[in-house]
Motif scaffolding. Structure first.
Motif, PDB file in Angstrom:
ATOM      1  N   LEU A  94     -10.945 -81.664 -36.026  1.00  0.00           N
ATOM      2  CA  LEU A  94     -10.196 -82.377 -34.994  1.00  0.00           C
ATOM      3  C   LEU A  94     -10.133 -83.873 -35.271  1.00  0.00           C
ATOM      4  N   GLY A  95      -8.926 -84.424 -35.076  1.00  0.00           N
ATOM      5  CA  GLY A  95      -8.719 -85.858 -35.215  1.00  0.00           C
ATOM      6  C   GLY A  95      -8.509 -86.510 -33.872  1.00  0.00           C
ATOM      7  N   ASN A  96      -8.464 -87.824 -33.867  1.00  0.00           N
ATOM      8  CA  ASN A  96      -8.297 -88.566 -32.617  1.00  0.00           C
ATOM      9  C   ASN A  96      -6.977 -88.241 -31.935  1.00  0.00           C
ATOM     10  N   ARG A  97      -5.919 -88.017 -32.718  1.00  0.00           N
ATOM     11  CA  ARG A  97      -4.623 -87.707 -32.119  1.00  0.00           C
ATOM     12  C   ARG A  97      -4.622 -86.315 -31.477  1.00  0.00           C
ATOM     13  N   ASP A  98      -5.489 -85.449 -31.950  1.00  0.00           N
ATOM     14  CA  ASP A  98      -5.578 -84.098 -31.379  1.00  0.00           C
ATOM     15  C   ASP A  98      -6.274 -84.122 -30.023  1.00  0.00           C
ATOM     16  N   VAL A  99      -7.500 -84.640 -29.978  1.00  0.00           N
ATOM     17  CA  VAL A  99      -8.269 -84.592 -28.735  1.00  0.00           C
ATOM     18  C   VAL A  99      -7.682 -85.504 -27.664  1.00  0.00           C
ATOM     19  N   MET A 100      -6.908 -86.517 -28.091  1.00  0.00           N
ATOM     20  CA  MET A 100      -6.303 -87.422 -27.118  1.00  0.00           C
ATOM     21  C   MET A 100      -5.356 -86.692 -26.172  1.00  0.00           C
ATOM     22  N   LYS A 101      -4.808 -85.559 -26.605  1.00  0.00           N
ATOM     23  CA  LYS A 101      -3.820 -84.853 -25.786  1.00  0.00           C
ATOM     24  C   LYS A 101      -4.436 -84.237 -24.531  1.00  0.00           C
ATOM     25  N   LEU A 102      -5.774 -84.117 -24.509  1.00  0.00           N
ATOM     26  CA  LEU A 102      -6.426 -83.600 -23.304  1.00  0.00           C
ATOM     27  C   LEU A 102      -6.223 -84.530 -22.104  1.00  0.00           C
ATOM     28  N   ARG A 103      -5.819 -85.752 -22.361  1.00  0.00           N
ATOM     29  CA  ARG A 103      -5.648 -86.704 -21.260  1.00  0.00           C
ATOM     30  C   ARG A 103      -4.498 -86.333 -20.332  1.00  0.00           C
ATOM     31  N   PHE A 104      -3.487 -85.648 -20.849  1.00  0.00           N
ATOM     32  CA  PHE A 104      -2.278 -85.422 -20.060  1.00  0.00           C
ATOM     33  C   PHE A 104      -2.545 -84.651 -18.775  1.00  0.00           C
TER      34      PHE A 104
END
Length: 874
Positions: A94-104
């Motif tokens: 997992l990269g930062n751009r992947d886990v960041m999507k949990l914010r939505f």
């Protein structure tokens, strides 16, 4: 985690990372893969067929699947489908751009304000200067709604930039025929909503891991540093075993991912807050997801602590993504521990790539495959111009083949060898690509492999084994640099780097005496630093140099003036009052122990303290195998150096006393040229020094030697003591009879201009080998072992004090030395101020008015520099 026993000698591991929504790159990777292929009928926009993985293959995706291209959905779903079909052969890091999507889930809830989150939305705690939502709406003239908030989130808080919203809209249109802004919003929300019909991004995160171990290789997205190794969020105990650490790190990720979601009517509050923060700068140095392994844009070795941590668990390779650095993966060799660190993010390969179908396309056509099999790391691919590259590295550097072994080693000018270029039709495989990161930019050059060997850092094997270069093998072609260009990584994930921090002298050019005094060796350019017309200033300069000597610092003097021999310069230095005693050499460099007399001791001291362009040129010719050179010079300095290097048979334009020989004062004619050549037909090299009385006849004789030897199949070298095209003889006085020409530089042809005249007269195929500052030959002479006629200088602990930005400061920067530019010689305040704006290879570490001022208080120095600035019209 896959234990070592699960990886057999036949297993082929391929690594792909940082696709960032670029479907074309994903398809191209599969086409070049040895373990993946497309089978069956074409699926149109979903690919040329069904994706298949060979039984002997393992695919590791290194993170950052979505964000910068119209392929987010297809890339993520294809990887997830492959993982579910081959759970023990496909691994998602997992990269930062992947886990960041949990914010939505929490930041784009449905409903009217304030439940919608449109008023006073959450701001990232790691951003010191976030753009507020209302300010964004005003700047972009948008209405306050969830679509606008999504655009703000992507552009201002997630590092995705504007086109990300547009490329998602494009992809939806490709897949389903049409798309609206509301469709884009629904796509992002549904992708992470566990209650939606297709939470494809949530599933991808569920299938992913923070770290993966395959045999002796560790995969993480960002990298390792002292504060992150062994650390598991929420756990006090620091793990010392890599496998146990990775297991617990991934278990923590699973707990975060499964964290309960709180439901309140139509509202969902996300779980996994700490996982999201772990993929951001909020976690500081404790995260392996959001870590930049470079310093100021340039690769560096991993710390000793990190190397030991990995070595104790038998990890010999570390593969990461996250930080782009040109068109090819970046390898950093660690020779003492054997660690191979590879950063394979090439998402910024071509900032000028076509944006017609993908406004975020900064890749161009460059693509590389990183492949592991047993102890070997294979990399192959294509550059943007279509040329191919590749190499193979063993976990034991002693097992590498030449020239592949150069990859992952650093040169003295801080460039890294990136890859070996595959020869084009009719060529030879003797070029490498080297790169230097500067802030957000990467400077890339092609270089002959023997030149790369010549420029290696000592710690990376310079002069040892198959990397040793014989001076006799160096020719003009060795010194050639191929295609050079700059690449930009400005929208890379690491946004906390300043270009000014890297460029020497740009951030804080004012003199720092404490830092200056940390060096063990100081190199002084004689002309312009010491040789000044202001006698009082010269006295203080000499006192400051003697002060360094009294502190057991090594002091070395250099000049490009080829009219000086080392002995002549030595006597001139002593006449100025500099204490030329054994104290000017640190104990490490003393050769005096072998001297049996005071006379021999002084010779040894001079040999290790003075180097002139004349001396370097004679040293090079001798080691190059030249037996009888033609020496073009003025005065006796260059002739003395030839004899000192062992030449007894040569042809010179002057006699031993330095007087021009009568035959070289004659007018140019066929008969006069033939007469000179007839007396010395066996000349096998040309040495060009600075000549006050260079004549057309001398140029014609040298050019004829070059041309006639070439025509009989023998290319003889032409060596110049300097590449300076022009020089300055001085300045006109305040009383010059023509007022407009008062206080003007009086210019003359330079040593390099003379050599150029000879080469152009002989024909376009001739180019002189430069032996003066800042050439690679001069640099090689400075670092060559003392016992073999060099100076044995350790550039890492040396400061170069000079007055010329183009020779002295460029030399310092190309060797990694710190530099002090004095404005008492060739470079004026106006020139420094003008040229320092852009930084680059001629930018010094520090600037001062004169070396006479080094012991002044900082405030006094600042006043002096300010006064100079005001006088120059600043």
């Amino acid at each position: 985690v896959v234990w070592e026993s699960a990886v057999t000698p036949d297993t082929v591991i391929e690594y792909l990372t940082d696709v960032e929504g670029n479907w074309d790159i994903f398809v191209a990777f599969v086409q070049k893969s040895s373990i993946l292929d497309w089978v069956g009928d074409s699926k149109g926009v979903w690919g040329p067929g069904e994706l298949r993985l060979q039984d002997h293959g393992i695919l590791v995706f290194g993170g950052d699947a979505p964000d910068k291209g119209p392929g987010d959905i297809r890339v993520v779903k294809s990887l997830a489908t492959l993982k579910k079909g081959h759970p023990t052969q496909v691994f998602i890091v997992l990269g930062n751009r992947d886990v960041m999507k949990l914010r939505f889930t929490a930041e784009l809830p449905p409903g009217p304000p304030p439940d919608s989150g449109l008023d006073n939305p959450w701001l990232p705690p790691w951003d010191n200067n976030p753009k507020k939502f209302d300010d964004f709406l005003q700047e972009e003239k948008l209405e306050k709604n969830r679509v606008s908030k999504l655009k703000w989130l992507l552009h201002c808080t997630m590092g995705c930039q504007w086109p990300t919203f547009l490329t998602r809209k494009d992809e939806l249109a490709y897949l389903y025929g049409t798309a609206t802004d509301e469709d884009v919003l629904a796509s992002y929300l549904d992708s992470v909503n566990p209650r939606s019909k297709d939470p494809w991004m949530l599933e991808f995160i569920k299938l992913g891991q923070i770290a993966v171990v395959l045999g002796d290789t560790l995969f993480v997205h960002g990298g390792l540093q002292d504060e992150s190794i062994g650390v598991v969020p929420g756990q006090k105990e620091v793990e010392t075993d890599v496998l146990k650490w990775v297991l617990k790190l991934n278990e923590w990720k699973e707990r975060e991912h499964r964290a309960p979601l709180s439901h309140g009517g139509d509202h969902i509050t996300r779980g996994g807050d700490q996982l999201i923060l772990y993929g951001t700068p909020f976690y500081g140095n404790r995260t392996v997801i959001y870590h930049n392994p470079f310093e100021d844009g340039n690769p560096v070795q991993r710390s000793g602590k990190v190397q030991a941590f990995l070595r104790e668990s038998r990890i010999s390779r570390l593969l990461t993504g996250h930080q782009p650095h040109g068109q090819t993966p970046t390898v950093v060799r660690h020779l003492y521990t054997g660690l191979l660190a590879v950063t394979a993010d090439t998402s910024r390969s071509d900032g000028m790539a076509s944006k017609v179908f993908n406004p975020s396309n900064n890749r161009g056509l460059a693509i590389s495959i990183v492949r592991i099999q047993g102890p070997y790391l294979h990399v192959e691919g294509e550059l943007n111009d279509g040329s191919k590259h590749g190499y193979t590295l063993h976990v034991d550097p002693e097992q590498d083949k030449y020239p592949d072994t150069l990859v992952g080693r650093q040169l003295v000018d801080q460039y890294w060898v990136k890859t070996v270029l595959t020869p084009k039709p009719g060529g030879k495989r003797e070029m490498v690509s080297v790169a230097l990161g500067r802030g957000f930019g990467v400077s890339v050059s092609e270089m002959r492999v023997d030149r790369a060997c010549l420029k290696l850092k000592k710690s990376y094997g310079w002069g040892r084994g198959q990397l040793a270069v014989m001076l006799s093998d160096i020719d003009h072609d060795t010194m050639l640099t191929g295609t050079s260009f700059n690449e930009s990584c400005e929208d890379a994930d690491e946004l906390d780097h300043s270009l000014l921090q890297l460029i020497p002298g740009k951030g804080n050019p004012l003199f720092d005496r404490e830092e200056f005094m940390k060096a063990s060796t100081y190199i002084f350019s004689f002309n312009g630093v010491i040789k000044t017309s202001d006698l009082e200033q010269r006295k203080r300069i000499v006192e400051n140099i003697n002060s360094l000597i009294s502190k057991k610092k090594r002091v070395v003097f250099v000049t490009n003036d080829s009219t000086f021999s080392t002995s002549q310069l030595w006597e001139r230095i002593k006449s100025f009052g500099i204490k030329c005693t054994a104290e000017m050499q640190s104990p490490k460099y003393k050769l005096l122990a072998r001297a049996t007399t005071s006379a021999l001791a002084e010779v040894d001291l001079r040999a290790s303290s003075v180097v002139t362009a004349a001396h370097t040129s004679a040293w090079f010719l001798h080691n190059h195998g030249v037996r009888k050179p033609l020496c073009i010079c003025y005065g006796s300095g260059l002739v003395r150096e030839l004899e000192g290097a062992g030449f007894t048979d040569y042809l010179a334009t002057v006699d031993k006393a330095g007087n021009v020989k009568p035959e070289f004062l004659l007018p140019v004619s066929k008969e006069n040229i033939e007469a000179i050549i007839a007396k010395a037909p066996d000349i096998d090299g040309i040495l060009v020094g600075w000549n006050h009385q260079l004549s057309a006849l001398t140029i014609a004789v040298a050019a004829t030697y070059l041309r006639w030897n070439q025509e009989r199949g023998k290319n003889i070298p032409i060596v110049t003591c300097s590449k300076d095209i022009g020089g300055v003889m001085g300045y006109t006085s305040d009383h010059f009879e023509h007022a407009p020409f008062r206080n003007k530089q009086v210019r003359t042809i330079g040593n390099g201009g003379m050599a150029e005249a000879i080469c152009r007269t002989a024909g376009d195929s001739f180019t002189a080998i430069d032996c003066g500052k800042p050439s690679d030959i001069f640099v090689t002479h400075l670092r060559w072992p003392l016992e073999e006629g060099g100076l044995g200088i350790d550039f890492d602990n040396t400061v170069f004090v000079g007055d010329s930005m183009d020779t002295d400061i460029v030399l310092a920067n190309k060797t990694g030395m710190k530099s002090l530019l004095v404005l008492s010689g060739f470079t004026t305040m106006d020139e420094w101020r003008l040229r320092s704006k852009d930084g680059g290879p001629s930018a010094p570490t520090w600037v001062i008015d004169s070396f006479a001022s080094v012991h002044q208080e900082p405030g006094v120095i600042s006043k002096i520099m300010s006064k100079l600035h005001d006088i120059s019209g600043g």
